[in-house]
Design a protein around this motif. Structure first.
Motif, PDB file in Angstrom:
ATOM      1  N   UNK A   1       0.853  -1.191   0.000  1.00 15.42           N
ATOM      2  CA  UNK A   1       0.000   0.000   0.000  1.00 15.42           C
ATOM      3  C   UNK A   1       0.891   1.245   0.000  1.00 15.42           C
ATOM      4  N   UNK A   2       0.297   2.396   0.229  1.00 14.56           N
ATOM      5  CA  UNK A   2       1.014   3.676   0.103  1.00 14.56           C
ATOM      6  C   UNK A   2       2.191   3.759   1.073  1.00 14.56           C
ATOM      7  N   UNK A   3       2.132   3.011   2.157  1.00 13.84           N
ATOM      8  CA  UNK A   3       3.215   3.055   3.143  1.00 13.84           C
ATOM      9  C   UNK A   3       4.529   2.548   2.568  1.00 13.84           C
ATOM     10  N   UNK A   4       4.457   1.766   1.506  1.00 13.00           N
ATOM     11  CA  UNK A   4       5.672   1.210   0.897  1.00 13.00           C
ATOM     12  C   UNK A   4       6.040   1.910  -0.408  1.00 13.00           C
ATOM     13  N   UNK A   5       5.318   2.966  -0.738  1.00 13.64           N
ATOM     14  CA  UNK A   5       5.502   3.610  -2.039  1.00 13.64           C
ATOM     15  C   UNK A   5       6.686   4.586  -2.011  1.00 13.64           C
ATOM     16  N   UNK A   6       7.568   4.482  -3.004  1.00 11.63           N
ATOM     17  CA  UNK A   6       8.716   5.376  -3.116  1.00 11.63           C
ATOM     18  C   UNK A   6       8.360   6.552  -4.038  1.00 11.63           C
ATOM     19  N   UNK A   7       9.224   7.560  -4.019  1.00 15.94           N
ATOM     20  CA  UNK A   7       8.928   8.796  -4.746  1.00 15.94           C
ATOM     21  C   UNK A   7       8.838   8.571  -6.257  1.00 15.94           C
ATOM     22  N   UNK A   8       9.677   7.706  -6.778  1.00 13.42           N
ATOM     23  CA  UNK A   8       9.666   7.446  -8.226  1.00 13.42           C
ATOM     24  C   UNK A   8       8.338   6.797  -8.648  1.00 13.42           C
ATOM     25  N   UNK A   9       7.877   5.856  -7.849  1.00 10.66           N
ATOM     26  CA  UNK A   9       6.597   5.203  -8.154  1.00 10.66           C
ATOM     27  C   UNK A   9       5.444   6.185  -7.995  1.00 10.66           C
ATOM     28  N   UNK A  10       5.494   7.013  -6.959  1.00  6.23           N
ATOM     29  CA  UNK A  10       4.438   8.010  -6.761  1.00  6.23           C
ATOM     30  C   UNK A  10       4.356   8.958  -7.959  1.00  6.23           C
ATOM     31  N   UNK A  11       5.503   9.340  -8.487  1.00  4.12           N
ATOM     32  CA  UNK A  11       5.518  10.225  -9.654  1.00  4.12           C
ATOM     33  C   UNK A  11       4.938   9.516 -10.877  1.00  4.12           C
ATOM     34  N   UNK A  12       5.281   8.253 -11.037  1.00  3.67           N
ATOM     35  CA  UNK A  12       4.767   7.487 -12.183  1.00  3.67           C
ATOM     36  C   UNK A  12       3.249   7.316 -12.077  1.00  3.67           C
ATOM     37  N   UNK A  13       2.752   7.090 -10.859  1.00  3.90           N
ATOM     38  CA  UNK A  13       1.305   6.949 -10.662  1.00  3.90           C
ATOM     39  C   UNK A  13       0.595   8.269 -10.959  1.00  3.90           C
ATOM     40  N   UNK A  14       1.186   9.366 -10.507  1.00  2.00           N
ATOM     41  CA  UNK A  14       0.591  10.683 -10.768  1.00  2.00           C
ATOM     42  C   UNK A  14       0.526  10.973 -12.261  1.00  2.00           C
ATOM     43  N   UNK A  15       1.598  10.668 -12.956  1.00  2.00           N
ATOM     44  CA  UNK A  15       1.624  10.885 -14.403  1.00  2.00           C
ATOM     45  C   UNK A  15       0.558  10.026 -15.090  1.00  2.00           C
ATOM     46  N   UNK A  16       0.413   8.784 -14.648  1.00  2.00           N
ATOM     47  CA  UNK A  16      -0.599   7.897 -15.228  1.00  2.00           C
ATOM     48  C   UNK A  16      -2.005   8.426 -14.955  1.00  2.00           C
ATOM     49  N   UNK A  17      -2.250   8.883 -13.733  1.00  2.00           N
ATOM     50  CA  UNK A  17      -3.570   9.433 -13.388  1.00  2.00           C
ATOM     51  C   UNK A  17      -3.913  10.598 -14.326  1.00  2.00           C
TER      52      UNK A  17
ATOM     53  N   UNK B   1      -8.548  -0.356   8.844  1.00  2.00           N
ATOM     54  CA  UNK B   1      -9.564   0.686   9.000  1.00  2.00           C
ATOM     55  C   UNK B   1      -9.861   1.382   7.679  1.00  2.00           C
ATOM     56  N   UNK B   2      -8.910   1.343   6.750  1.00  6.57           N
ATOM     57  CA  UNK B   2      -9.152   1.906   5.420  1.00  6.57           C
ATOM     58  C   UNK B   2      -9.933   0.970   4.516  1.00  6.57           C
TER      59      UNK B   2
END
Ligand code: 5GP
Ligand code: ZN
Length: 111
Positions: A49-65, A88-89
């Motif tokens: 989940x997001x707790x394991x997400x690195x900055x490079x992956x976050x950027x790639x996900x944002x670009x895809x979105x 809880x999520x």
């Protein structure tokens, strides 16, 4: 992860309705859509989940979105991003995924 549903979809072992794909990100339609547009955007590399997400992956996900919002025709009208995390999520699949939902007026309440 061999027992991960979304890893199997990414690997093509289980059919997914592909919306977008590049070297880092895969996106496919949710099997139980909550809105006219309901796409799951996931990193190809397994992370729980997001707790394991690195900055490079976050950027790639944002670009895809950004690209998917445009191609699905909801960039102008708006859309919602949700990433359920942990108990809880109400996260039910333990492979990081962002729900991209739109195509209708979504309810204000989320929790
Ligand atoms: P979560 O509840 O973990 O945030 O979201 C998991 C999502 O995966 C749910 O919206 C559910 O409908 C979707 N889902 C579960 N199994 C499958 C499947 O086999 N194929 C697809 N396309 N979506 C699935
Ligand atoms: Zn996985």
């Amino acid at each position: 992860m061999s027992d991960c549903l979304f890893c199997k979809i990414i690997a093509g072992e289980i059919p997914g309705n592909t919306v977008f794909e590049n070297d880092k990100v895969y996106a496919f339609r949710d099997i139980n859509p909550q809105a006219p547009v309901h796409v799951l955007v996931v990193p190809k590399k397994h992370m729980d989940n997001i707790l394991q997400c690195d900055a490079e992956t976050a950027a790639a996900l944002t670009d895809a979105v950004q690209q998917i919002a445009a191609s699905e025709g909801v960039a102008e009208s708006g859309f919602r991003l949700v990433s359920n995390c942990g108990r809880d999520g109400a996260q039910s699949v333990n492979h990081l995924h962002i729900h991209l939902m739109g195509g209708k007026q979504l309810p204000e309440r989320m929790g």
